[in-house]
Design a protein around this motif. Sequence first.
Motif, PDB file in Angstrom:
ATOM      1  N   LEU A 221       0.815  -1.209   0.000  1.00  0.00           N
ATOM      2  CA  LEU A 221       0.000   0.000   0.000  1.00  0.00           C
ATOM      3  C   LEU A 221       0.851   1.263   0.000  1.00  0.00           C
ATOM      4  N   HIS A 222       2.150   1.090   0.189  1.00  0.00           N
ATOM      5  CA  HIS A 222       3.079   2.229   0.192  1.00  0.00           C
ATOM      6  C   HIS A 222       3.815   2.256  -1.148  1.00  0.00           C
ATOM      7  N   ALA A 223       4.083   3.441  -1.659  1.00  0.00           N
ATOM      8  CA  ALA A 223       4.752   3.571  -2.954  1.00  0.00           C
ATOM      9  C   ALA A 223       6.109   2.880  -2.953  1.00  0.00           C
ATOM     10  N   ASP A 224       6.880   3.045  -1.863  1.00  0.00           N
ATOM     11  CA  ASP A 224       8.178   2.381  -1.784  1.00  0.00           C
ATOM     12  C   ASP A 224       8.010   0.871  -1.720  1.00  0.00           C
ATOM     13  N   GLY A 225       6.967   0.418  -1.055  1.00  0.00           N
ATOM     14  CA  GLY A 225       6.709  -1.007  -0.968  1.00  0.00           C
ATOM     15  C   GLY A 225       6.399  -1.608  -2.328  1.00  0.00           C
ATOM     16  N   ARG A 226       5.532  -0.953  -3.076  1.00  0.00           N
ATOM     17  CA  ARG A 226       5.209  -1.456  -4.417  1.00  0.00           C
ATOM     18  C   ARG A 226       6.451  -1.463  -5.307  1.00  0.00           C
ATOM     19  N   ALA A 227       7.236  -0.405  -5.212  1.00  0.00           N
ATOM     20  CA  ALA A 227       8.455  -0.335  -6.020  1.00  0.00           C
ATOM     21  C   ALA A 227       9.438  -1.440  -5.628  1.00  0.00           C
ATOM     22  N   PHE A 228       9.533  -1.727  -4.341  1.00  0.00           N
ATOM     23  CA  PHE A 228      10.434  -2.783  -3.866  1.00  0.00           C
ATOM     24  C   PHE A 228      10.001  -4.148  -4.404  1.00  0.00           C
ATOM     25  N   TRP A 229       8.704  -4.429  -4.356  1.00  0.00           N
ATOM     26  CA  TRP A 229       8.211  -5.708  -4.858  1.00  0.00           C
ATOM     27  C   TRP A 229       8.503  -5.854  -6.348  1.00  0.00           C
ATOM     28  N   TRP A 230       8.217  -4.806  -7.132  1.00  0.00           N
ATOM     29  CA  TRP A 230       8.388  -4.885  -8.576  1.00  0.00           C
ATOM     30  C   TRP A 230       9.851  -4.858  -8.996  1.00  0.00           C
ATOM     31  N   THR A 231      10.683  -4.170  -8.214  1.00  0.00           N
ATOM     32  CA  THR A 231      12.089  -3.984  -8.598  1.00  0.00           C
ATOM     33  C   THR A 231      13.002  -5.075  -8.067  1.00  0.00           C
ATOM     34  N   CYS A 232      12.721  -5.575  -6.877  1.00  0.00           N
ATOM     35  CA  CYS A 232      13.626  -6.512  -6.214  1.00  0.00           C
ATOM     36  C   CYS A 232      13.038  -7.910  -6.018  1.00  0.00           C
ATOM     37  N   VAL A 233      11.885  -7.981  -5.376  1.00  0.00           N
ATOM     38  CA  VAL A 233      11.358  -9.282  -4.945  1.00  0.00           C
ATOM     39  C   VAL A 233      10.874 -10.125  -6.116  1.00  0.00           C
TER      40      VAL A 233
END
Length: 387
Positions: A221-233
């Motif tokens: 739900l956080h912008a950094d969280g979404r970016a982390f999932w798409w970029t790293c995980v």
Amino acid sequence: MSSTAAASRAEEPTRATFPSLDAEAFARELQAVRTEVEASLTPEDFSHFRKMERWGRVCSVLGYATAWIAPNPLSALLIAQGNTARWTMMAHHATHRGYDRVPGVPERYTGRHFATGWRRFIDWPDWIHPDAWRHEHNALHHGRTGETADPDLVEFNTEWLRRSSKPLLVKYAIVAFFAFTWKLTYYAPNTFLEWRRAERRREGVPDTGETPELATAFNPLHADGRAFWWTCVLPYAALRFVLLPALFAPLGLWAVFSVFANSVLAELLTNLQSFILIAPNHAGDDLYRFEGRAAGHAEFSVRQVIGSVNYATGGDVVDFLHGWLNYQIEHHLWPSLPMSKYREVQPRVKAICEKHGVPYVQEGVFRRVKKLVDIMVGRTSMRTLES
């Protein structure tokens, strides 16, 4: 020792001074060594890098070549060793620009180009984003080693556990959990959030000065969280646990399952191996942490030595199994040197430290793991310098 007693002891770090140390003379001798070594770089230094790279690739190939037969620890260990080698040797030293000045080095092995763009999945496939690593590790950690502003200062990062009233056995279990998962649960989110924070500063967004909460990275739900999932995980998970097992589909479902199971086990093992090799580098009751910035280059050089530890050193086999992290003191003095040069300069650096009375700590890696864990659970504390 009770957890209360441990927390009380953790509040009383050992303080020390070096009244007879001539830091400027110490730094000058080190600089003379650095100048000499940098002038001696040859194509052989890159050949050595490629040799270590081949060893890591061979481990990965042998691991996957046998992983389809059945879930087994040997295949998982080989895959894990190959994975660890990509991080601790190839990515670590290439992104530090360790080979930029070596004659004849291809552009893809230079600090600016290694693991960038699509080559990320060839040069260094991992949970950790290479650009995030460049910022958090190369800039912040190396620039502020052992300071409270160091994002990898173990004592500071585990303060919540050190002061916890949980039974010691529970604390050990928590440490074990992070040891087997730390690339995903610590390093990937920590490097990513620090990188995002720096990107916002460059865009002119005011910085609150607060350290990002790691949980933010896992919050969709956080912008950094979404970016982390798409970029790293998701990219790494798809590669390691979906695509690679799927390549064995022609051999049958059992082969696909076996590769998947061995990949999961290898992930746990590479986390544990890298935790053992990396986390103790700057932790222990015989090492120092620092409250503020160094007054100058000379003091900075002293700090790199007294805040770091070496493990056993030796030939290529010993150094390969240590991920070339057994020369941590020399690496923190000169992070942009090739791996092969650290073995060459290590005796000289140690002799200079002994001459000037600068503590040079070198000990077996498993002894250092115990000292690391004692710091993490609050049984002991780091040393500090008197101002």
